[in-house]
Write a protein that holds these residues in place. Structure first.
Motif, PDB file in Angstrom:
ATOM      1  N   UNK A   1       0.833  -1.199   0.000  1.00 37.88           N
ATOM      2  CA  UNK A   1       0.000   0.000   0.000  1.00 37.88           C
ATOM      3  C   UNK A   1       0.877   1.261   0.000  1.00 37.88           C
ATOM      4  N   UNK A   2       1.936   1.230   0.822  1.00 35.78           N
ATOM      5  CA  UNK A   2       2.810   2.393   0.925  1.00 35.78           C
ATOM      6  C   UNK A   2       3.493   2.688  -0.409  1.00 35.78           C
TER       7      UNK A   2
ATOM      8  N   UNK B   1       2.216   1.966  -3.356  1.00 36.74           N
ATOM      9  CA  UNK B   1       1.178   2.538  -4.226  1.00 36.74           C
ATOM     10  C   UNK B   1       0.966   4.012  -3.893  1.00 36.74           C
ATOM     11  N   UNK B   2       1.011   4.349  -2.628  1.00 38.15           N
ATOM     12  CA  UNK B   2       0.897   5.763  -2.218  1.00 38.15           C
ATOM     13  C   UNK B   2       2.079   6.563  -2.764  1.00 38.15           C
TER      14      UNK B   2
ATOM     15  N   UNK C   1       1.734   7.361  -6.143  1.00 38.16           N
ATOM     16  CA  UNK C   1       0.560   8.191  -6.446  1.00 38.16           C
ATOM     17  C   UNK C   1      -0.504   7.464  -7.251  1.00 38.16           C
ATOM     18  N   UNK C   2      -0.670   6.168  -6.997  1.00 37.29           N
ATOM     19  CA  UNK C   2      -1.626   5.379  -7.785  1.00 37.29           C
ATOM     20  C   UNK C   2      -3.038   5.556  -7.233  1.00 37.29           C
ATOM     21  N   UNK C   3      -3.905   6.173  -8.022  1.00 38.26           N
ATOM     22  CA  UNK C   3      -5.290   6.366  -7.582  1.00 38.26           C
ATOM     23  C   UNK C   3      -6.129   5.134  -7.896  1.00 38.26           C
ATOM     24  N   UNK C   4      -5.810   4.458  -8.991  1.00 40.59           N
ATOM     25  CA  UNK C   4      -6.523   3.229  -9.351  1.00 40.59           C
ATOM     26  C   UNK C   4      -5.620   2.409 -10.261  1.00 40.59           C
ATOM     27  N   UNK C   5      -5.625   1.070 -10.109  1.00 43.14           N
ATOM     28  CA  UNK C   5      -4.788   0.257 -10.983  1.00 43.14           C
ATOM     29  C   UNK C   5      -5.319   0.272 -12.419  1.00 43.14           C
TER      30      UNK C   5
ATOM     31  N   UNK D   1       3.071   4.829   7.588  1.00 41.66           N
ATOM     32  CA  UNK D   1       3.065   5.436   6.249  1.00 41.66           C
ATOM     33  C   UNK D   1       1.948   6.457   6.073  1.00 41.66           C
TER      34      UNK D   1
ATOM     35  N   UNK E   1       6.241   8.955   3.397  1.00 43.66           N
ATOM     36  CA  UNK E   1       6.319   7.939   2.341  1.00 43.66           C
ATOM     37  C   UNK E   1       7.358   6.876   2.650  1.00 43.66           C
ATOM     38  N   UNK E   2       7.111   5.669   2.168  1.00 43.02           N
ATOM     39  CA  UNK E   2       8.071   4.586   2.329  1.00 43.02           C
ATOM     40  C   UNK E   2       9.377   4.981   1.621  1.00 43.02           C
TER      41      UNK E   2
END
Ligand code: SF4
Ligand code: SF4
Lengths: 182, 234
Positions: free
Chosen positions: B110-111, B113-114, B117-121, B219, B223-224
């Motif tokens: 998840x971190x 993806x954050x 900046x992924x809002x949707x795959x 996170x 950010x990671x």
């Protein structure tokens, strides 16, 4: 009709939590009212579109045929369509049934679960009830979606940033702690 | 010990002989995203999130050794795209319902993806049918969230000196298997390194979920990889 941009919102297979988060922009709702006119939305309870909309905001995915029809109508009526929240984007809690056959879900809910009182022994099938789809479909698997705001619910600031960006044509730079999946 | 000199995204750095690109970059304050790599574990280059271009070729930074004069690309658009695609695929091929996952806010997938900046795959969700093993008194294994990183497999063998986990089958059927009927039948203890090694909410301690309030989880605000990029800074 006023010259302000029109926005429409709807909750499909959602819990209205995302709409609560829209309201969570607090007094900025007054600024929003300066920027836009609300078309069909649970906020004003208009049941159908009054005109063409600049932005359509969709909460929840599609779990039944009515959801699909409404979503398709939103796509036709809105220039920019936004998936708001995890359910619209990935199905969320309603998608937990996606790997269980529909019949099994219905039988469990209406016939087999402990505490069910159902003397007729049938699954509700009134013609008024929209037919359930075989599974939950995220909105972008049904129509084209232009913008995604994840979160359960998305933070009000994330909604605000996105709306301001879309309505003014000047995208707001993404803020790390406003992109959330929970 | 002699050192080698290399560049990463145009920045010159030195590394110890035999050091991996991932570790050398880390020492130079450059974070290379990773999932299956974990300190104390032997890297095995399976998740490919740490892919970098080295002298023109794509390599997994966690297993690739730095050589003298190596030119490493880590932050290019192309590499970013590769990584983003891998993260997207990991989300759609499992069942990741972050809204109620106990790992949310602590989860490395998840971190990432954050951070990206992924809002949707970009891919379709597969909604696979996967099992949850609740048999063990103190630990559960939720295959819905397992990303097959192999960290528990290696931690169990190399750190716990047991063999609780292994992969079975291949390709899209590959899955994690425990050494017994179910987790309860294995010699896994809640204190095992294997349990702590899982980057996602698949292998989890029971009864400790949601202990940290939203906003204060690792996170939530940071950010990671930030600890590597600017150590000592909060
Ligand atoms: S494991 Fe991570 S990505 Fe998966 S549901 Fe839990 S928090 Fe989300
Ligand atoms: S259970 Fe966790 S550590 Fe083990 S392979 Fe799956 S994701 Fe990796």
């Amino acid at each position: 009709m006023s010259s302000k941009a029109r926005i429409a919102t709807v909750s499909l297979a959602g819990c209205f939590g995302c709409h609560m988060s829209i309201l969570d922009i607090d007094q900025r709702i007054l600024q929003l009212a300066d920027l836009v006119e609300f078309d069909r939305s649970p906020i004003n309870d208009y049941k159908d579109f009054q005109g063409r909309c600049a932005v359509g905001i969709v909460e929840g995915g599609c779990c039944n045929e009515e959801n699909v029809h409404v979503l398709e109508r939103f796509r036709r009526q809105c220039d920019v369509l936004v998936s708001l929240g995890d359910c619209a984007i990935n199905g969320g809690i309603p998608a937990m049934r996606n790997n269980i056959p529909l019949r099994e879900c219905l039988e469990d809910a209406y016939l087999k679960s402990p505490g069910v009182y159902n003397p007729a022994g049938t699954v509700p099938n009134d013609p008024e009830l929209p037919l359930l789809l075989n599974r939950l479909y995220p909105c972008h698997e049904v129509v084209r979606i232009d913008h995604f705001i994840p979160g359960c619910p998305p933070p009000a600031d994330a909604i605000w940033d996105a709306l301001v960006g879309l309505l003014t044509g000047k995208p707001v730079a993404p803020v790390y702690n406003r992109l959330k999946y929970d | 010990m002699s050192r080698v000199t290399f560049t990463i995204d145009g920045k010159t750095a030195t590394a110890e002989q035999g050091q991996t690109i991932l570790k050398a970059a880390e020492a130079a304050g450059v974070y290379i995203p990773r999932l299956c790599a974990c300190k104390d574990l032997v890297p095995h280059g399976s998740c490919r999130v740490c892919s970098v271009r080295v002298n023109g070729r794509i390599q997994a930074a966690c297993v690739q050794i730095v050589t003298e004069g190596a030119i490493v690309e880590n932050e290019s658009d192309e590499i970013r795209e590769y990584r983003r695609n891998i993260i997207d695929m990991l989300f759609v091929e499992g069942n990741h319902f972050c809204m109620f996952c106990e790992k949310s806010g602590h989860c490395e997938l998840q971190a990432l993806a954050y951070r990206f900046g992924i809002a949707a795959p970009r891919y379709r969700y597969l909604y696979p049918k996967r099992e949850i093993d609740l048999s063990h008194p103190d630990v559960y294994l939720d295959h819905n969230r397992c990303i097959l990183c192999g960290r528990c497999v290696r931690a169990s063998q190399d750190l716990d000196h047991k063999n609780v986990f292994q992969f079975v089958e291949r390709g899209c059927r590959k899955r994690l298997q425990v050494d017994g009927e179910a987790l309860a039948a294995t010699d896994l203890r809640v204190t095992d390194e294997a349990v702590a090694s899982c980057p996602v909410g698949a292998l989890m301690r029971k009864r400790v979920g949601y202990a940290v309030p939203v906003g204060r989880r690792p996170y939530d605000e940071i950010p990671i990889g930030k600890d590597i990029e600017s150590p000592g800074e909060e």
